[in-house]
Design a protein around this motif. Sequence first.
Motif, PDB file in Angstrom:
ATOM      1  N   LEU A 160       0.833  -1.194   0.000  1.00 33.71           N
ATOM      2  CA  LEU A 160       0.000   0.000   0.000  1.00 33.71           C
ATOM      3  C   LEU A 160       0.874   1.253   0.000  1.00 33.71           C
ATOM      4  O   LEU A 160       1.922   1.277   0.660  1.00 33.71           O
ATOM      5  N   PRO A 161       0.480   2.307  -0.691  1.00 32.07           N
ATOM      6  CA  PRO A 161       1.237   3.553  -0.628  1.00 32.07           C
ATOM      7  C   PRO A 161       1.075   4.215   0.740  1.00 32.07           C
ATOM      8  O   PRO A 161       0.019   4.124   1.369  1.00 32.07           O
ATOM      9  N   ALA A 162       2.137   4.844   1.203  1.00 33.98           N
ATOM     10  CA  ALA A 162       2.125   5.514   2.505  1.00 33.98           C
ATOM     11  C   ALA A 162       2.601   6.955   2.341  1.00 33.98           C
ATOM     12  O   ALA A 162       3.252   7.304   1.357  1.00 33.98           O
ATOM     13  N   LYS A 163       2.278   7.766   3.325  1.00 34.71           N
ATOM     14  CA  LYS A 163       2.699   9.171   3.341  1.00 34.71           C
ATOM     15  C   LYS A 163       3.522   9.422   4.591  1.00 34.71           C
ATOM     16  O   LYS A 163       3.044   9.246   5.716  1.00 34.71           O
ATOM     17  N   ASP A 164       4.780   9.811   4.405  1.00 33.30           N
ATOM     18  CA  ASP A 164       5.678  10.136   5.506  1.00 33.30           C
ATOM     19  C   ASP A 164       5.730  11.654   5.672  1.00 33.30           C
ATOM     20  O   ASP A 164       5.412  12.394   4.747  1.00 33.30           O
ATOM     21  N   HIS A 165       6.110  12.108   6.857  1.00 37.20           N
ATOM     22  CA  HIS A 165       6.262  13.537   7.143  1.00 37.20           C
ATOM     23  C   HIS A 165       7.688  13.749   7.649  1.00 37.20           C
ATOM     24  O   HIS A 165       8.005  13.404   8.782  1.00 37.20           O
ATOM     25  N   LYS A 166       8.545  14.304   6.807  1.00 36.59           N
ATOM     26  CA  LYS A 166       9.978  14.370   7.092  1.00 36.59           C
ATOM     27  C   LYS A 166      10.391  15.550   7.968  1.00 36.59           C
ATOM     28  O   LYS A 166      11.335  15.442   8.752  1.00 36.59           O
ATOM     29  N   ARG A 167       9.726  16.666   7.816  1.00 36.60           N
ATOM     30  CA  ARG A 167      10.159  17.864   8.551  1.00 36.60           C
ATOM     31  C   ARG A 167       9.869  17.718  10.037  1.00 36.60           C
ATOM     32  O   ARG A 167       8.903  17.087  10.442  1.00 36.60           O
ATOM     33  N   ALA A 168      10.698  18.349  10.850  1.00 36.43           N
ATOM     34  CA  ALA A 168      10.619  18.150  12.295  1.00 36.43           C
ATOM     35  C   ALA A 168       9.371  18.757  12.918  1.00 36.43           C
ATOM     36  O   ALA A 168       8.825  18.197  13.879  1.00 36.43           O
ATOM     37  N   PHE A 169       8.895  19.871  12.387  1.00 37.07           N
ATOM     38  CA  PHE A 169       7.869  20.635  13.089  1.00 37.07           C
ATOM     39  C   PHE A 169       6.588  20.798  12.275  1.00 37.07           C
ATOM     40  O   PHE A 169       6.564  20.575  11.057  1.00 37.07           O
TER      41      PHE A 169
END
Length: 427
Positions: free
Chosen positions: A208-217
């Motif tokens: 399944l495709p996923a969405k990551d959040h890379k930025r710290a804030f």
Amino acid sequence: MNVLVIGRGGREHSLVQKFAESHQVGRVFAAPGNAGMSQVAECIDTSEQDFDGLVAFAQESNVGLTVVGPENPLLAGLVDAFQEADLPVFGPTKAAALIEGSKHFAKQLMQEYEIPTAGYAAFSDVEAAQAYIKEKGAPIVVKADGLAAGKGVVVAESLDEALSAAEDMLKNGQFGDASREIVVEEFLAGEEFSLMAFVNGSNVYPMLPAKDHKRAFDGDQGPNTGGMGAFAPVQALNNSSYAFAVEEILKPVAAAMVAEGRSFTGILYAGLIETSEGPKVIEFNARFGDPETQVVLPLLENDLVQVMMDVLDGKKPDLTWSEGVCAGVVVASEGYPGAYEKGRPLPEVEVDDDGFVVHAGTAWEDGKYVSSGGRVLLIGSKGNDLAQALDRTYQSLHPFENQSDFFYRRDIGRSSVSSAASHADIE
């Protein structure tokens, strides 16, 4: 059979949890593991880089399958060492893992085999790199060629920021050997998503495709990190874009690796971006993503051991996925991804039947969990939709609200929830 997971982070804890569910598995070992893993696995005091020790342990403990989690031992040839000892192992060889170990190699491969990605140039000379940056202008992306724990990428919004990044990496050795060469890429605008697949040679079985959040804030501000939260699946991704990513990116790059004499077996991770021209590649990794794994595996209904054995045997695994959405939010040590203190006590966390806690950087001291890394925990939950999964997750994060030693993003997935709501209003 007995299973050995090599690694110590959140990704490996998720793997251990999944393997522990299998009726085929007798004992689950983790080397070296972490404090949270010891609840479901036997942690072995052997480093990921101790190849001889790991091979000997697998032989002595009748390990039927070894899975390598992190990138560094893959690039150093741990899979090769297991193969030479005739031990079943799931992961790419040193030659194949170069697709993650060198961004320049990956870009050359994509260019040669016409796999869609950003335009680029590679440099080992800072003056040449800066001249190219001035020619292209900002925004622009500067990347260390080698492994930098997810922190070797600068998305520069100004020319000065890009020029400084090139100087820091090439002249000042910001990331050591990893930044002896850099890749400078055109900036791509669009929605990012991750797509992992089980791969054996030219056989590709996507997840399944996923969405990551890379930025710290919050608000996607601050420096890049190893990932502050994720959710799966990405419901805003339409079927045609998903099919394009599989047929025009994942399958061609797997075939390209075979053609280059670097046949890939293991987990191929594509970091992608949905542009106005369709999906393009931001990066490839040679292993499960972190934290994407923590939200994808809970939705997998198959026995993960059986899936991996089938892939290794050249059989097609019939992947089945549960309905709904899984979301997770990372709790990090204050100061991460910069300097931070260890040994900070963690509050107790309660989750419901759909929730889970994944340990990444924890230790057990004096009868309690304490922090031992930058990313400490991931707290997640499943729900009927993204809004419900996030609400359940954030409810479980309440013990960390007033903790000065830790922080977490409060907006993971929220823009996607808002987008889904607006689409519903339009319909």
